[in-house]
Design a protein around this motif. Sequence first.
Motif, short mmCIF file in Angstrom:
data_model
loop_
_atom_site.label_atom_id
_atom_site.label_comp_id
_atom_site.label_asym_id
_atom_site.label_seq_id
_atom_site.Cartn_x
_atom_site.Cartn_y
_atom_site.Cartn_z
N ILE A 31 0.74 -1.24 0.00
CA ILE A 31 -0.03 0.13 -0.05
C ILE A 31 0.93 1.11 0.16
O ILE A 31 0.57 2.32 -0.74
CB ILE A 31 -1.03 0.24 1.30
CG1 ILE A 31 -1.88 -1.03 0.85
CG2 ILE A 31 -1.47 1.47 1.32
CD1 ILE A 31 -2.82 -1.41 2.34
N LEU A 34 2.59 1.82 -3.16
CA LEU A 34 1.44 2.52 -4.25
C LEU A 34 1.25 3.72 -4.24
O LEU A 34 0.94 4.68 -5.21
CB LEU A 34 0.64 1.24 -4.64
CG LEU A 34 1.33 0.01 -5.44
CD1 LEU A 34 -0.03 -0.96 -5.23
CD2 LEU A 34 1.84 -0.03 -6.58
N SER A 35 0.58 3.99 -3.02
CA SER A 35 0.00 5.10 -2.68
C SER A 35 0.30 5.88 -1.60
O SER A 35 -0.26 7.08 -1.53
CB SER A 35 -1.70 4.90 -2.33
OG SER A 35 -1.70 4.03 -1.36
N GLN A 38 -1.37 8.28 2.09
CA GLN A 38 -2.42 8.88 1.91
C GLN A 38 -3.47 7.57 1.95
O GLN A 38 -4.43 7.33 2.36
CB GLN A 38 -2.75 9.65 0.74
CG GLN A 38 -2.19 11.11 0.95
CD GLN A 38 -0.53 10.87 0.60
OE1 GLN A 38 -0.01 9.80 0.14
NE2 GLN A 38 0.11 11.88 0.76
N GLY A 39 -2.89 6.42 1.28
CA GLY A 39 -3.52 5.22 0.90
C GLY A 39 -3.52 4.49 2.54
O GLY A 39 -4.61 3.61 2.66
N GLN A 42 -6.65 5.77 4.34
CA GLN A 42 -7.83 5.43 3.80
C GLN A 42 -8.39 3.90 4.23
O GLN A 42 -9.61 3.63 4.09
CB GLN A 42 -7.83 5.44 2.09
CG GLN A 42 -7.68 6.73 1.69
CD GLN A 42 -7.43 7.02 0.19
OE1 GLN A 42 -7.47 6.08 -0.36
NE2 GLN A 42 -7.56 8.20 -0.41
#
Length: 87
Positions: A31, A34-35, A38-39, A42
């Motif tokens: 996670i 990739l993001s 911020q990911g 979420q």
Amino acid sequence: MWEIYEHRRLVRKLDSIPVDVLKRYEEWKDIVRLSGPQGLRQMKGLCDESLSGKWNGHRSSRLNLQYRVIYRIEEDKVFVQVVGYAP
């Protein structure tokens, strides 16, 4: 793409971590790569939060009820450094 730098103490302790927690940690790293942070915010199950006191400037994500990954984000660089876990 974010880079993850694991602290050497964490790398040594990975062998003693239960397999289900290790799998969750690998998902956590995916996670982040990739993001970014911020990911993590979420994903409700990770309970990502900022820390205070001795760990001021660090963040924590829950891997399960006993294990957390503690990390910090460098402002001038785009990477996450994992500094430890808290059983």
